[in-house]
Design a protein around this motif. Structure first.
Motif, PDB file in Angstrom:
ATOM      1  N   LYS A 107       0.838  -1.193   0.000  1.00  0.00           N
ATOM      2  CA  LYS A 107       0.000   0.000   0.000  1.00  0.00           C
ATOM      3  C   LYS A 107       0.876   1.247   0.000  1.00  0.00           C
ATOM      4  O   LYS A 107       2.044   1.202   0.360  1.00  0.00           O
ATOM      5  CB  LYS A 107      -0.904   0.049   1.249  1.00  0.00           C
ATOM      6  N   SER A 108       0.267   2.371  -0.389  1.00  0.00           N
ATOM      7  CA  SER A 108       0.929   3.670  -0.314  1.00  0.00           C
ATOM      8  C   SER A 108       0.173   4.527   0.688  1.00  0.00           C
ATOM      9  O   SER A 108      -0.981   4.245   1.030  1.00  0.00           O
ATOM     10  CB  SER A 108       0.948   4.344  -1.690  1.00  0.00           C
ATOM     11  N   PHE A 109       0.840   5.580   1.159  1.00  0.00           N
ATOM     12  CA  PHE A 109       0.264   6.470   2.152  1.00  0.00           C
ATOM     13  C   PHE A 109       0.403   7.916   1.690  1.00  0.00           C
ATOM     14  O   PHE A 109       1.446   8.308   1.167  1.00  0.00           O
ATOM     15  CB  PHE A 109       0.998   6.326   3.493  1.00  0.00           C
ATOM     16  N   ALA A 110      -0.632   8.700   1.886  1.00  0.00           N
ATOM     17  CA  ALA A 110      -0.590  10.149   1.684  1.00  0.00           C
ATOM     18  C   ALA A 110      -0.707  10.758   3.073  1.00  0.00           C
ATOM     19  O   ALA A 110      -1.675  10.504   3.794  1.00  0.00           O
ATOM     20  CB  ALA A 110      -1.734  10.622   0.802  1.00  0.00           C
ATOM     21  N   VAL A 111       0.312  11.538   3.462  1.00  0.00           N
ATOM     22  CA  VAL A 111       0.388  12.027   4.830  1.00  0.00           C
ATOM     23  C   VAL A 111       0.505  13.549   4.846  1.00  0.00           C
ATOM     24  O   VAL A 111       1.409  14.115   4.226  1.00  0.00           O
ATOM     25  CB  VAL A 111       1.595  11.401   5.565  1.00  0.00           C
ATOM     26  N   GLN A 112      -0.402  14.192   5.559  1.00  0.00           N
ATOM     27  CA  GLN A 112      -0.372  15.642   5.736  1.00  0.00           C
ATOM     28  C   GLN A 112       0.427  15.974   6.989  1.00  0.00           C
ATOM     29  O   GLN A 112       0.155  15.454   8.069  1.00  0.00           O
ATOM     30  CB  GLN A 112      -1.783  16.191   5.873  1.00  0.00           C
ATOM     31  N   VAL A 113       1.426  16.852   6.825  1.00  0.00           N
ATOM     32  CA  VAL A 113       2.232  17.326   7.942  1.00  0.00           C
ATOM     33  C   VAL A 113       1.979  18.823   8.089  1.00  0.00           C
ATOM     34  O   VAL A 113       2.110  19.578   7.125  1.00  0.00           O
ATOM     35  CB  VAL A 113       3.733  17.045   7.710  1.00  0.00           C
ATOM     36  N   ASP A 114       1.596  19.224   9.287  1.00  0.00           N
ATOM     37  CA  ASP A 114       1.341  20.632   9.575  1.00  0.00           C
ATOM     38  C   ASP A 114       2.502  21.186  10.394  1.00  0.00           C
ATOM     39  O   ASP A 114       2.822  20.651  11.460  1.00  0.00           O
ATOM     40  CB  ASP A 114       0.039  20.790  10.363  1.00  0.00           C
ATOM     41  N   TYR A 115       3.143  22.230   9.882  1.00  0.00           N
ATOM     42  CA  TYR A 115       4.212  22.907  10.613  1.00  0.00           C
ATOM     43  C   TYR A 115       3.599  24.070  11.375  1.00  0.00           C
ATOM     44  O   TYR A 115       2.824  24.846  10.815  1.00  0.00           O
ATOM     45  CB  TYR A 115       5.284  23.421   9.648  1.00  0.00           C
ATOM     46  N   LYS A 116       3.968  24.174  12.673  1.00  0.00           N
ATOM     47  CA  LYS A 116       3.416  25.216  13.537  1.00  0.00           C
ATOM     48  C   LYS A 116       4.538  25.863  14.343  1.00  0.00           C
ATOM     49  O   LYS A 116       5.598  25.269  14.538  1.00  0.00           O
ATOM     50  CB  LYS A 116       2.381  24.619  14.489  1.00  0.00           C
ATOM     51  N   ASP A 117       4.279  27.088  14.818  1.00  0.00           N
ATOM     52  CA  ASP A 117       5.251  27.740  15.687  1.00  0.00           C
ATOM     53  C   ASP A 117       5.030  27.261  17.121  1.00  0.00           C
ATOM     54  O   ASP A 117       4.146  26.430  17.387  1.00  0.00           O
ATOM     55  CB  ASP A 117       5.201  29.264  15.554  1.00  0.00           C
ATOM     56  N   ALA A 118       5.837  27.762  18.051  1.00  0.00           N
ATOM     57  CA  ALA A 118       5.767  27.323  19.442  1.00  0.00           C
ATOM     58  C   ALA A 118       4.408  27.588  20.081  1.00  0.00           C
ATOM     59  O   ALA A 118       4.015  26.895  21.012  1.00  0.00           O
ATOM     60  CB  ALA A 118       6.866  28.001  20.253  1.00  0.00           C
ATOM     61  N   SER A 119       3.670  28.557  19.576  1.00  0.00           N
ATOM     62  CA  SER A 119       2.339  28.882  20.113  1.00  0.00           C
ATOM     63  C   SER A 119       1.227  28.088  19.446  1.00  0.00           C
ATOM     64  O   SER A 119       0.059  28.259  19.773  1.00  0.00           O
ATOM     65  CB  SER A 119       2.063  30.373  19.947  1.00  0.00           C
ATOM     66  N   GLY A 120       1.587  27.255  18.463  1.00  0.00           N
ATOM     67  CA  GLY A 120       0.585  26.460  17.766  1.00  0.00           C
ATOM     68  C   GLY A 120      -0.013  27.137  16.547  1.00  0.00           C
ATOM     69  O   GLY A 120      -0.952  26.622  15.944  1.00  0.00           O
ATOM     70  N   ASN A 121       0.528  28.287  16.162  1.00  0.00           N
ATOM     71  CA  ASN A 121       0.035  28.988  14.972  1.00  0.00           C
ATOM     72  C   ASN A 121       0.552  28.300  13.714  1.00  0.00           C
ATOM     73  O   ASN A 121       1.719  27.913  13.656  1.00  0.00           O
ATOM     74  CB  ASN A 121       0.503  30.447  14.989  1.00  0.00           C
TER      75      ASN A 121
END
Length: 163
Positions: A107-121
């Protein structure tokens, strides 16, 4: 120079300081130019914030589009882990994505990665594909930010689809 949230905050701080100075200087000025300076500073700060929000919105829309292209995907968030955030040779934030295939076939995977600052923004969002993971095995891929990020950057797992 890339527009990063740290630069945006710095620019906003500088503009705010300029506005305060202009207002203070305007206390002894009777021609009203100080209020025009404050207005210009506020307008510039709003423009910088708007550009940053547009960049994050654009990255999020691109991620949603890529995930929407996955046919017959099933939630695989519990089969995906993220490593620590580092900076690659091009100055982009990077994180290792490990996908473990619990299915009986490749199988293959599509993965979303969210980059955030220290405050979660939110700073950036990317989708990485981990292709052709054999049954019962794990495979890695690297998720790189779309632009240079500064300050403390954290990566969180968004959507993960196995297909």
């Amino acid at each position: 120079m890339p527009l990063t949230p740290t630069r945006i905050r710095g620019a906003c701080s500088a503009l705010l300081a300029a506005a305060v100075l202009a207002t203070t200087a305007g206390c002894s000025d009777s021609d009203g130019d100080a209020s025009a300076g404050v207005s210009k500073a506020a307008s510039a700060a709003a423009s910088v914030q708007s550009q940053a929000a547009d960049a994050v919105d654009s990255a999020t829309a691109a991620a949603k589009k890529k995930l929407g292209e996955v046919k017959d995907g099933v939630d695989a968030k519990d089969a995906v882990t993220l490593g620590g955030v580092s900076t690659d040779g091009d100055g982009l934030s990077a994180v290792t994505v490990t996908a473990h295939n619990t299915d009986g076939s490749t199988k293959s995977f599509a993965v979303q990665v969210d980059y955030k600052d220290a405050s979660g923004n939110p700073l950036d969002t990317v989708v990485v594909t981990v292709s052709d993971v054999p049954a019962g095995q794990s495979k890695e891929a690297t998720a790189r930010s779309t632009h240079k990020l500064s300050g403390e950057v954290r990566a969180t797992l968004g959507t993960a689809l196995r297909y």
